[in-house]
Structures are given as C-alpha cells and as structure tokens.
Design a protein around this motif. Structure first.
Motif, short mmCIF file in Angstrom:
data_model
loop_
_atom_site.label_atom_id
_atom_site.label_comp_id
_atom_site.label_asym_id
_atom_site.label_seq_id
_atom_site.Cartn_x
_atom_site.Cartn_y
_atom_site.Cartn_z
N THR A 157 0.83 -1.21 0.00
CA THR A 157 0.00 0.00 0.00
C THR A 157 0.87 1.27 0.00
OG1 THR A 157 -0.10 0.24 2.42
CG2 THR A 157 -1.74 -1.23 1.39
N THR A 158 2.18 1.07 -0.07
CA THR A 158 3.10 2.22 0.07
C THR A 158 4.01 2.34 -1.15
OG1 THR A 158 4.83 0.87 1.13
CG2 THR A 158 3.15 1.86 2.58
N ARG A 159 4.80 3.40 -1.16
CA ARG A 159 5.76 3.66 -2.24
C ARG A 159 7.04 4.23 -1.64
NH1 ARG A 159 0.88 4.51 -3.25
NH2 ARG A 159 0.98 6.18 -1.72
N ASN A 160 8.06 4.37 -2.46
CA ASN A 160 9.16 5.28 -2.13
C ASN A 160 9.06 6.43 -3.13
OD1 ASN A 160 11.42 6.78 -1.71
ND2 ASN A 160 12.86 5.05 -1.75
N ASP A 161 8.59 7.57 -2.67
CA ASP A 161 8.41 8.71 -3.57
C ASP A 161 9.72 9.19 -4.18
OD1 ASP A 161 5.71 8.70 -3.05
OD2 ASP A 161 5.75 10.44 -1.70
N LEU A 162 10.83 8.88 -3.54
CA LEU A 162 12.12 9.36 -4.05
C LEU A 162 12.71 8.44 -5.13
CD1 LEU A 162 13.81 10.60 -0.74
CD2 LEU A 162 12.43 11.88 -2.38
N GLN A 163 12.06 7.29 -5.34
CA GLN A 163 12.61 6.32 -6.30
C GLN A 163 12.58 6.89 -7.73
OE1 GLN A 163 11.77 2.09 -5.59
NE2 GLN A 163 11.15 1.92 -7.71
N ALA A 164 11.45 7.47 -8.14
CA ALA A 164 11.34 7.98 -9.51
C ALA A 164 12.35 9.10 -9.77
CB ALA A 164 9.92 8.42 -9.80
N PRO A 165 12.44 10.11 -8.88
CA PRO A 165 13.43 11.16 -9.16
C PRO A 165 14.88 10.64 -9.12
CG PRO A 165 12.29 11.59 -7.07
CD PRO A 165 11.54 10.49 -7.77
N ALA A 166 15.17 9.70 -8.19
CA ALA A 166 16.53 9.16 -8.13
C ALA A 166 16.86 8.40 -9.42
CB ALA A 166 16.68 8.24 -6.92
N LEU A 167 15.86 7.71 -9.94
CA LEU A 167 16.04 6.95 -11.18
C LEU A 167 16.32 7.88 -12.37
CD1 LEU A 167 13.63 3.99 -11.05
CD2 LEU A 167 15.18 4.29 -12.96
N ARG A 168 15.70 9.05 -12.36
CA ARG A 168 15.96 10.00 -13.44
C ARG A 168 17.40 10.52 -13.36
NH1 ARG A 168 10.61 11.62 -12.44
NH2 ARG A 168 11.23 13.36 -11.12
N ILE A 169 17.90 10.69 -12.12
CA ILE A 169 19.26 11.20 -11.93
C ILE A 169 20.29 10.11 -12.24
CG2 ILE A 169 20.89 12.09 -10.21
CD1 ILE A 169 18.40 13.42 -8.84
N GLN A 170 19.99 8.88 -11.82
CA GLN A 170 20.91 7.74 -12.03
C GLN A 170 20.11 6.56 -12.57
OE1 GLN A 170 24.00 7.64 -12.06
NE2 GLN A 170 24.88 9.15 -10.65
N PRO A 171 19.92 6.48 -13.90
CA PRO A 171 19.09 5.41 -14.48
C PRO A 171 19.55 4.00 -14.14
CG PRO A 171 19.54 7.13 -16.11
CD PRO A 171 20.38 7.45 -14.92
N VAL A 172 20.81 3.82 -13.73
CA VAL A 172 21.30 2.48 -13.39
C VAL A 172 20.49 1.89 -12.23
CG1 VAL A 172 23.11 3.27 -11.79
CG2 VAL A 172 23.38 1.10 -12.97
N ILE A 173 19.87 2.75 -11.43
CA ILE A 173 19.04 2.25 -10.32
C ILE A 173 17.91 1.36 -10.87
CG2 ILE A 173 17.41 2.98 -8.50
CD1 ILE A 173 19.27 5.46 -8.11
N GLY A 174 17.41 1.68 -12.06
CA GLY A 174 16.37 0.85 -12.68
C GLY A 174 16.88 -0.54 -12.98
N ALA A 175 18.14 -0.63 -13.41
CA ALA A 175 18.74 -1.94 -13.70
C ALA A 175 18.92 -2.73 -12.42
CB ALA A 175 20.08 -1.74 -14.41
N VAL A 176 19.26 -2.05 -11.34
CA VAL A 176 19.44 -2.72 -10.05
C VAL A 176 18.10 -3.30 -9.58
CG1 VAL A 176 19.96 -2.36 -7.60
CG2 VAL A 176 21.39 -1.28 -9.35
N LEU A 177 17.05 -2.48 -9.65
CA LEU A 177 15.72 -2.94 -9.20
C LEU A 177 15.26 -4.13 -10.03
CD1 LEU A 177 14.11 0.59 -8.73
CD2 LEU A 177 14.58 -1.06 -6.90
#
Ligand code: C5P
Length: 265
Positions: free
Chosen positions: A172-192
């Motif tokens: 029921t929750t999110r990490n609101d900072l995930q999307a902006p962090a992903l835009r700054i460092q797209p490699v985070i998407g590969a990690v997830l």
C-alpha cells in the motif's frame, strides 16, 4: 577502544509531503536496521584523526548511521549522561535521518524524520542490499521530486506478525524518491530489475534517496543465491545478503542465521 556498530538503515517505504517553509519536506517512513553495516572504533588520543576503510570509504552510503554510532560511541568514551533522546536532538541538527539511527531499531518516522515510533513486532526478514556504486545527493533527489504521496497517511499500529503481513502493508506504500533518483541515475532501474528477477524475491524497492536498493526474500538461501548470481553478473556492484532481526515476539522466519556481514555499508 570502544567499538560501535552502525547497522545499515533501510527505508521500507518513504512518503513525502509538500515542501515546508524551512525547505525540508514532511515525510512518513518505516526504517529498519540490518545485521550488515559499519563498525566504528573510537579511542582517546592527543590529536583528532580519522581513518576510513572499506568499499564505501569514499562516502556512498551509511552516513546517518555512522553519525549516530559516533554519537553513541562518544557518549561512552566521554562517560556522558546524555540519554538517547538527547543524542537524537543533537543528531537532528546534523541530518534528518540521524535520530532514527540513534536507537537503531525499526521505527516509523514522521516530521522531517525526527518524530519516531518504534515498531512493536517485526518478523526476521531476509534482505539483499545492492548499490551500483553511483552517488545520488539527497538534496538533488528532493529537488527532482514531482509526484508526492503526502505525509498524512494513518500509520499502522506496527505489529507485523510475519513477512506476509509486512508485505501486505508495503504493497500500500511507495518510495516517492525512487522515480526522481532513477531520473538522476538510471542504473538504479537496472538494479531494481535485477533484484526483482532473482528467484525468491518477494519485494523490491529503493531505500531512502538511493542509490541502495533492497529485496526481501523468502529465506536466507534464496537471498544468498541471488547475491552470488548478482555478484557474478555485476562485479562492479556492491551486493550484500543480510537480514533484519526479528523482535517483539514475532516467530523466527526466513531460515538460518547467516551471521554477521563484513563491514562496509
Ligand atoms: O537533513 P539532511 O542533511 O539529510 O538533508 C539533505 C537534504 O535533503 C536537505 O538539504 C533537503 O534538501 C532534503 N531533505 C528534505 N526533507 C527532508 C530531509 C531532507 O527536503 N525531510
């Protein structure tokens, strides 16, 4: 010589509200502490000096937990009478995430991070931590934030009897900072994606403002196998299988004890 453990703090969720007049954002989060982390050694000496080693020596993660451990260690070294609340007060002036790291037990965070409510019951959680080795300055992530969940959710009582119970809440929750962090460092998407694709992964998310991501696993064996596969596939990533200890009467789930992790988060 005094040794203080600085357990890695992981935000299982992180909701952010509208920017306040003081520039900070109100937030709601559930922070847990893993077996893995840093060790701080403190000793009296005629001059101040600091030596740092390990894979995160250049400062990629763990700063808040290290700072809280330093406060606890200095309290012991100097035989100070400050209680945890006093250390939290000092810590809050140094960084928003430091108060929760002083007692270092699973807690809901509100306000700027200084309003804390410990979780009552938590199961043992097998957890994989992965950091791709990129820096994501917290300030930049908050600045890039566009979609916010707000920080006015009714927080649950904080009794999670088993992993399924915890997962029902996390869904029921999110990490609101995930999307902006992903835009700054797209490699985070590969990690997830890599964590989520590992057999036995139950839940995958970024922690805090990044770049460390975590996976919750069905048991330690699955977590360990995922870690071995990821280390092989991505030798440049920091990959650490660990666990969040159970407390408050929750049954032991998640399999065998994998022992203390090496230092370095
Ligand atoms: O307090 P800390 O030094 O960790 O915060 C770093 C930056 O992150 C702040 O300068 C601010 O831009 C942002 N921040 C925020 N709201 C919070 C915590 C941090 O806007 N609750």
């Amino acid at each position: 010589m005094i040794v203080e453990r600085a357990s890695a703090k992981i935000n299982l969720f992180l909701h952010v509200g509208d920017r306040r007049a003081d520039g900070f954002h109100p937030l709601q989060s559930l922070a847990v502490f893993t077996d893995a982390g840093d060790a701080l050694a403190l000793a009296a000496a005629p001059a101040l000096s600091l030596a740092i080693d390990g894979p995160f020596a250049t400062g990629l993660a763990g700063g808040s937990s290290d700072a809280a451990a330093a406060l606890r260690g200095l309290r012991t070294l100097w035989a100070l009478s400050h209680d945890d609340a006093a250390l939290c007060g000092i810590g809050a002036g140094l960084g928003s995430d430091i108060p929760v790291c002083v007692p270092a037990r699973a807690s809901f965070m509100e306000g700027r991070g200084e309003i804390l409510r410990p979780v009552e019951v938590l199961p043992r959680i097998a957890m994989l931590l992965v950091n791709p080795g990129v820096a994501v300055p917290t300030r930049d992530v908050f600045a890039a934030l566009t979609a916010r969940s707000g920080a006015a959710m009714d927080l649950p009582r904080g009794r999670f009897d088993d992993t399924a119970d915890l997962l029902r809440f996390l869904d029921t929750t999110r990490n609101d900072l995930q999307a902006p962090a992903l835009r700054i460092q797209p490699v985070i998407g590969a990690v997830l994606a890599a964590i989520a694709a590992s057999p036995g992964a139950l839940f995958t998310r970024m922690s805090g403002s990044g770049a460390t991501c975590f996976g919750l696993f069905a048991d330690d064996d699955a977590c360990g196998r995922a870690a071995a596969a990821l280390k092989k596939a991505q030798p440049g990533w920091w990959v650490m299988p660990t666990f969040v200890p159970a407390f408050g009467g929750a049954p032991e789930t998640g399999g065998r004890d994998i022992g203390p992790g090496p230092d370095g988060l």
